[in-house]
Design an enzyme around this catalytic site. Structure first.
Site, short mmCIF file in Angstrom:
data_model
loop_
_atom_site.label_atom_id
_atom_site.label_comp_id
_atom_site.label_asym_id
_atom_site.label_seq_id
_atom_site.Cartn_x
_atom_site.Cartn_y
_atom_site.Cartn_z
N GLU A 604 0.84 -1.19 0.00
CA GLU A 604 0.00 0.00 0.00
C GLU A 604 0.88 1.25 0.00
OE1 GLU A 604 -3.49 1.93 2.83
OE2 GLU A 604 -2.97 -0.19 3.00
N SER A 605 0.56 2.18 -0.87
CA SER A 605 1.43 3.36 -1.06
C SER A 605 1.50 4.23 0.19
CB SER A 605 0.91 4.19 -2.24
OG SER A 605 -0.42 4.62 -1.99
#
Length: 1388
Positions: A604-605
């Site tokens: 997840e960024s």
């Protein structure tokens, strides 16, 4: 005068000798130089250098000058050295002349013509060095050059060996070494002799230099310029040694690494150089020893360069080089681990040198890295079998070092931040050594030797004079305390330090458990951390950060997910986690690599952003350079590097980013400015050639990269110093616990499967050492070991017949070794045995069945004296195994001397104690069993704790009851059961002092075995009753007993046994009678309990039923009752009951029954005596508790009446026997008792009870029997006999009535009582005896008349109106005896 002249001649002769030697050498050089090399030259002197000739001739002219002869030592050495040195340096002399000149210099040096005190010695020795290192050889053939080089090597070595060598400068010494190494290099392409000589000379030089290291003062830190000045002017010291050592280490880093697997059977030139360098390095370490640790520069070279090269090349080299590497590291461990360390040794001060010359770094991390990255991995077989064997040998060599085991455990296995080096090494050795077939391979044998060494070392150092209680080994985490980087508060206190280390190890173990929980369920893992007090409650960020950072084997996916979570607490943990990294002086990509190796970057960024922000902050804070303007620049570049990493190493990306594109993408990110192009270029190439691992797995990196090494060196400057310590008892025990599982299993498997005699003995030594350790609170391990030995004896093989078992035992060494080991351990460490007693007892009983036990393993009757007898026996019969100095059970220190070399006892080379000796098989087997000293296990069981003793007894009881036993014949069953009970008797006999502690469990076992489905009380109960009585005799023979519980317990067991099978009272009557009478006659005064008396007197009565034991029983009873000293108010009822039993016996002679009845009646005097004394048992020597008294007869108020009732009741029952004489005497004795009873002060109620329960019952029973006989045919005689007894009883009835008339008349129930009297008179008066005219019809009127007259006289019966008693009596007399009615009741 003559003496002094002789002394003066000695130095003069030496000076003349030197002159002659120099003269000869000058002549030799001149001769060689004059030798014409060119035929065209006419004169020899024309061919030579005139200057050289002149100097040599000038020297010759001085040699025998009168002033020179006595002053060679005081003469400047340049005077006689210079001509020869000029020849050496000249390029226009033949090689032969150079060689001769070098030989002359060599002689001068070896003869010590000058020393360090000679004027001009410093310049002279440096001239020698300069000349030799600049020796000229022009136009010389190869052979001559080799000869000159040989001389050069000799001179170089001699220079360092001479006394004047101390005057050499550091530069000169380095020049010598450099010159020698140049010869070594040149010799590689020349003859083998020159090469060997050159290497030998190099070795000699290094040894001569470093032998002075312990005496060299530690240099003060100076600038580099100052060092250069000193190196060229002062005497040589640490500076040259540092340079030489650094040079030797650099030799290890040669060429490309050649994979050894591809070049088997050959040694490359690079490896040859490495091997040569390692030999020299080893020499320097051996000679320098601990002194190296005093010199920081040398130590730093070892910590950084040397270890780096050793670790880097060890996995890609030949077995020979690896062997040398192992040897080098072993020397480093032995000499240098103590420096910059904490030393824990009680009552000894720390090393003063270590405190004065503290080095900021140590070898702790380097040693760990070498084991982790090299030794253990190679030993696991990842680099081939040959290297594996060398690595295993290296690990074993470390294990042989005295303190390696404990120090490795303390420094690594107990440190939460370090690997479990010792545990991993031990498990690996066990895995390698575990037998998978026979015979064992050399590799397996080496690993096996390492295991035995570790176990034996622990066993030799664990012993203490007094073993702690089992609870003393317990340790638990009571509350949270930071521990990851915790240090001991008081390390000088040995005990506190030991507890500190143990606590750290416990927490480390729990951390590993928490990791397993966390990998399965992160919530359960965190809950376990809280429950185990490994994090505070509520958790703090720092404690969790350390858990994620330093716990191995954690799921890196879960770590990344947790650190990237947006929760405030998770962010705090992330910051603390990042704060554990030190990025000082580290380039960005290396820092990022080391950071991302510890967890898996989430996908997840937003999570990636939070993690990289934390990293950027930390990296920016620790940067000393001015490359980055802000942490934002670091953050952006980190993102860019991750993208570059994906671009370069993702196979799905077809078009790869170029360097220019990467630099262009990162323009103006540094506060609007560009980062240095060189910096970005370096990052690009680093990432493109070596990918960043974004999705790593748990565990240690497989290779030691340069980045990892740099990080290790950085951490080594701050890591806790290496702890050197001696073995501590509790720590040694925990070391063994950590490795016990695989170690014991491996040793046992090797012992079971091997056929090699040496390995068999060595494995047995190891298993015995396991027992020596396990006795300290490790009962489960000891039980498993003994169960294994039981199996290996082959005695418990259920599928083998007795003949097969005996044949195996007689012909094979292993079963006999196992048997001897089994019972030896039981003898020495029985106090720690628990569940293994069952199998041991089974083995013992099997030996009994095989007739391999001596005639009597133990004599129960002499068990108490067995200890003293065993001493003498052990010395004469089996002194090899149990020498007198090792016999004391309390001497734990002696155990190592006894069992430490257990295999010596089984040596086949010893003709006296050989396992296979001359004689029959039976004799040999008996000798082995005799060495086992099985009897001592039981006769010395007093040293066993209660739990062990209870388990031993339980095993014997169950075996005696047949559990797990298969008896072939009833005779065998009887023998085995009897043998078990003999051993139980022995155990009880030597443990009488604590009988109450263990016998309740024995008794419980008796009850349990009686419930077995196939339990047969015979012969168990028969042998039991005999054995229990033996124990009872010993118990009652102890006059000093204060506790009555043992007596009650043993008699409860006796009662239980005869109730199992009442027939045993008949079959064992003689034994029972003998024991009972012994107790009563000899130890009666020591019988303290009511239950004991009850059992004894009951069994005495039972024994009296048998003719063969009747006389002894009567004798014992008569003695007891006639003396009366042992009769108390508590055992009185049972004495009376026993007396009745004997008196009423049909087999009892009349005189004896009469005697017993008389004694019974006489006991009324005891009752009177007790009554008058307040029931204090005057004349009795024993006492009983109030509880026993209540059991016997209630409260003191009615005690006399109750006891009297017991007596008269027994006499009443005796009055009913068939023999008339006995009946009549019983009635007479009853009358006697009632006559004396007045002194007992009976109450009216007591009197009524006596009549109702005794006299009336006796009369009624006699009357009934008389009538019964009257109805029988041919029973007139019996009827008349019974009538006579009834007549006597009626007379006694009236006499007793009249005696107690007054108290009876005062009773409220007197009317009913009187009616009862009249009713019995009426019954006797009207008895239907057929044709017989009885005497009772004549007696009853007389008795009635006697009673009524007496009643009238005492006004009990008064004629007056309304006197109901008078009216009733009048009416009854009219019915009973009308003939006396008018006389007794005349009409008014």
């Amino acid at each position: 005068m003559e003496k002094s002249s002789v002394v003066s001649r000695v130095p003069r002769r030496r000076e003349i000798g030197i002159s002659c030697m120099l003269n000869a050498e000058v002549g030799a050089v001149l001769a060689v130089m004059r030798r014409p090399h060119d035929p065209a030259v006419a004169s020899p002197d024309e061919a030579a250098n005139p200057h050289l000739l002149h100097s040599l001739k000038a020297l010759r002219s001085l040699l025998f000058h009168p002033r020179q002869l006595g002053e060679w030592r005081a003469t400047d050495p340049s005077v006689y050295l210079s001509p020869f040195l000029d020849v050496v340096q000249s390029d226009d002399v033949p090689a032969a002349a150079t060689g001769v000149a070098l030989s002359t210099v060599l002689k001068i040096l070896k003869l010590d013509v000058f020393d360090e005190h000679t004027p001009g010695a410093r310049d002279a020795i440096h001239s020698v060095v300069f000349a030799v290192t600049n020796c000229r050889l022009e136009n010389t053939d190869s052979a001559s050059e080799d000869a000159v080089l040989m001389r050069v090597l000799q001179v170089l070595t001699a220079v360092m060996r001479t006394r004047a060598s101390v005057l050499l400068t550091d530069h000169a010494v380095c020049t010598l070494v450099n010159t020698c190494f140049q010869v070594v290099q040149q010799s590689a392409h020349r003859g083998d002799l020159l090469q060997r000589s050159a290497r030998h000379a190099m070795h000699e030089l290094v040894q001569a230099i470093f032998v002075r290291l312990p005496d060299v003062k530690v240099p003060v830190e100076r600038s580099e310029a100052e060092d250069d000045v000193i190196a060229t002017t002062g005497s040589y010291g640490a500076r040259c040694m540092v340079d030489i050592f650094h040079f030797l280490c650099s030799l290890l880093n040669v060429g490309e690494v050649i994979d050894y697997a591809d070049s088997v059977g050959s040694i490359s030139s690079d490896e040859d150089v490495q091997l040569f360098a390692l030999v020299l390095i080893n020499s320097t370490i051996e000679l320098g020893g601990e002194a190296i640790g005093k010199h920081p520069k040398l130590l730093r070279i070892i910590q950084d360069d040397l270890f780096h090269h050793l670790i880097h090349y060890a996995t890609h080299t030949s077995p020979l080089v690896l062997s040398m590497i192992c040897s080098t590291v072993l020397h480093l461990y032995n000499f240098l681990r103590r420096y910059a360390s904490n030393h824990h040794e009680p009552e000894k001060a720390r090393s003063s040198n270590a405190s004065q010359h503290h080095v900021p770094t140590c070898l702790r991390l380097q040693l760990e890295a070498l084991f982790t990255y090299v030794m253990l991995r190679i030993a696991a077989g990842s680099n081939g079998a040959q290297l594996q064997e060398v690595a295993v040998e290296g690990i074993t060599s470390f294990c042989h070092q005295p303190n390696f085991v404990i120090e490795t455990y303390v420094n690594y296995d107990c440190d939460p931040l370090r690997h479990n080096v010792l545990e991993e090494a031990a498990r690996l050795l066990c895995k390698i050594a575990f037998p998978v077939g026979t015979p064992m391979s050399p590799l397996q044998i080496q690993a096996f030797g390492g295991i035995v060494t570790i176990i034996t070392t622990i066993a030799d150092n664990i012993e203490v004079d007094q073993a702690p209680d089992r609870e003393a080994y317990n340790i638990d985490v009571s509350d949270y305390k930071p521990f990851w980087v915790e240090k001991c508060d008081n390390s000088d206190n040995s005990d506190r330090w030991v507890e500190f280390v143990r606590m750290r190890k416990l927490k480390k173990k729990k951390i590993m458990i928490a990791a397993n929980h966390y990998n399965r369920d992160d919530k359960k893992g965190l809950d376990f951390l809280k429950l185990s007090k490994l994090v505070p409650s509520p958790p703090e960020p720092k404690s969790l950060a350390y858990f994620f950072r330093f716990t191995p084997s954690l799921d890196k996916n879960k770590i990344g997910d947790f650190l990237g979570d947006p929760d405030e607490f998770n962010i705090q943990v992330l910051n603390e986690f990042t704060g554990t990294f030190d990025f000082t002086g580290v380039i960005l990509d290396i820092a990022l690599r080391s950071y991302l190796e510890t967890f898996r970057l989430p996908g997840e960024s937003q999570k990636i952003q939070r993690i990289l922000e934390a990293f950027s902050d930390r990296f920016y804070e620790q940067q000393s350079s001015e490359i980055f303007a802000s942490k934002d620049a670091v953050f952006i570049l980190c993102y860019s590097l991750i993208m570059l990493n994906t671009d370069q190493h993702n196979p799905q990306v077809k078009k790869k980013m170029t360097e220019e594109e990467f630099i262009r993408n990162n323009r103006a990110i540094n506060g609007g400015m560009d980062l240095p192009r060189e910096y970005l270029s370096e990052l690009f190439h680093s990432i493109s050639t070596n990918a960043i691992t974004l999705f790593g797995t748990a565990g240690t990196p497989t290779e030691m990269s340069s980045a990892h090494w740099d990080d290790l060196i950085k951490r080594s400057r701050t890591v806790e110093p290496f702890v050197t310590c001696d073995y501590k008892h509790k720590l040694s025990r925990e070391v063994f616990v950590a490795i016990s599982g695989p170690s014991v299993a491996t040793l046992a498997a090797i012992f079971e499967q091997t056929d090699d005699e040496d390995i068999l003995h060595e494995s047995l030594d190891g298993l015995i050492s396991v027992a020596r350790i396990a006795r300290y609170g490790l009962e489960d391990i000891l039980d498993e070991l003994l169960s294994c030995f039981c199996k290996l004896t082959n005695l418990l093989n259920p599928y083998a017949t007795a003949e097969e078992t005996l044949l195996t035992f007689s012909n094979e060494l292993k079963p006999r070794m196992a048997t001897l080991a089994l019972f030896t351990i039981a003898n020495k460490f029985g106090e720690s045995i628990r569940g293994a007693w069952k199998n041991m007892i089974d083995c013992l009983l099997k030996l009994k069945r095989l007739k391999l036990l001596p005639q009597s393993v133990i004599e129960p009757d002499t068990a108490l004296a067995a200890d003293s007898k065993a001493q003498t026996h052990a010395k004469s019969e089996s002194g090899v195994i149990f020498p007198a100095s090792h016999r004391g059970a309390g001497s734990n220190r002696s155990v190592s001397g006894l069992i430490g070399r257990f295999s010596q006892f089984l040596s086949l080379d010893n003709s006296n104690d050989s396992m296979i000796s001359f004689g029959s098989e039976l004799e040999n087997n008996l000798k082995i069993i005799q060495q086992c000293q099985i009897g001592d296990i039981f006769s010395k069981s007093s040293k066993l704790p209660d739990e062990s003793l209870q388990n031993m007894g339980r095993a014997l009881i169950f075996a005696a009851a047949g559990k797990g036993q298969k008896f072939s014949t009833p005779v065998e069953e009887e023998e085995i059961v009897g043998f078990c009970w003999d051993l139980l008797v022995t155990i009880a006999s030597v443990n009488l002092h604590r009988f109450s502690a263990f016998w309740p469990q024995f008794h419980e076992s008796f009850a349990i075995v009686s419930q077995f489905p196939l339990f047969s009380p015979c012969p168990f109960a028969e042998k039991a009753i005999v054995g229990l009585f033996k124990i009872a005799v010993k118990l009652t023979a102890s006059p000093s007993r204060l506790d009555k519980l043992p007596e009650e317990l043993i008699f409860k067991s006796i009662n239980l046994m005869w109730k199992l099978d009442k027939e045993i009272l008949d079959t064992c009557c003689e034994s029972i009678a003998e024991s009972t009478m012994q107790i009563l006659n000899v130890h009666g005064k020591n019988v303290q309990t009511v239950f004991g008396w009850k059992t004894l007197l009951h069994l005495l009565t039972v024994a009296g039923r048998h003719p063969e034991t009747f006389d002894q029983g009567v004798e014992a009873l008569v003695k007891l009752m006639s003396e009366g000293t042992h009769i108390t108010r508590y055992n009185y009822p049972y004495c009376i009951e026993a007396a009745f039993g004997f008196a009423a016996l049909k087999i009892s002679p009349l005189d004896k029954s009469s005697r017993i009845l008389s004694l019974m009646a006489d006991t009324v005097n005891l009752l009177i005596q007790w009554h008058k004394s307040g029931y204090s048992d005057p004349g009795s020597t024993n006492s009983s508790s109030s509880e026993d008294g209540q059991k016997a007869g209630g409260s003191a108020g009615n005690l006399g009446a109750n006891l009297f009732m017991k007596l008269v009741e027994a006499l009443r029952k005796t009055s009913l026997v068939r023999r008339e004489e006995i009946r009549n005497q019983a009635v007479a004795e009853l009358r006697k008792c009632f006559a004396a009873a007045e002194e007992l002060d009976f109450s009216p109620a007591n009197c009524l009870a006596c009549f109702n329960l005794v006299i009336f019952a006796m009369v009624d029973d006699l009357h009934e029997k008389m009538l019964e006989y009257s109805r029988r045919e041919n029973s007139e005689r019996e009827m008349r006999s019974m009538e006579g007894t009834l007549k006597v009883a009626m007379e006694m009835l009236v006499e007793v009535y009249l005696e107690f008339l007054i108290p009876l008349s005062q009773s409220t129930g007197f009317r009913s009582f009187w009616l009862g009297m009249l009713r019995r008179m009426d019954t006797c008066m009207k008895a239907d005896l057929g044709d017989h005219v009885g005497v009772l019809q004549e007696l009853v009127p007389v008795l009635l008349k006697k009673m009524i007259v007496e009643m009238k006289e005492k006004e009990v019966l008064v004629q007056e109106d309304g006197n109901e008693l008078w009216d009733i009596t009048n009416i009854q007399i009219q019915w009973i005896a009308p003939s006396v009615k008018d006389e007794l009741f005349p009409e008014e």
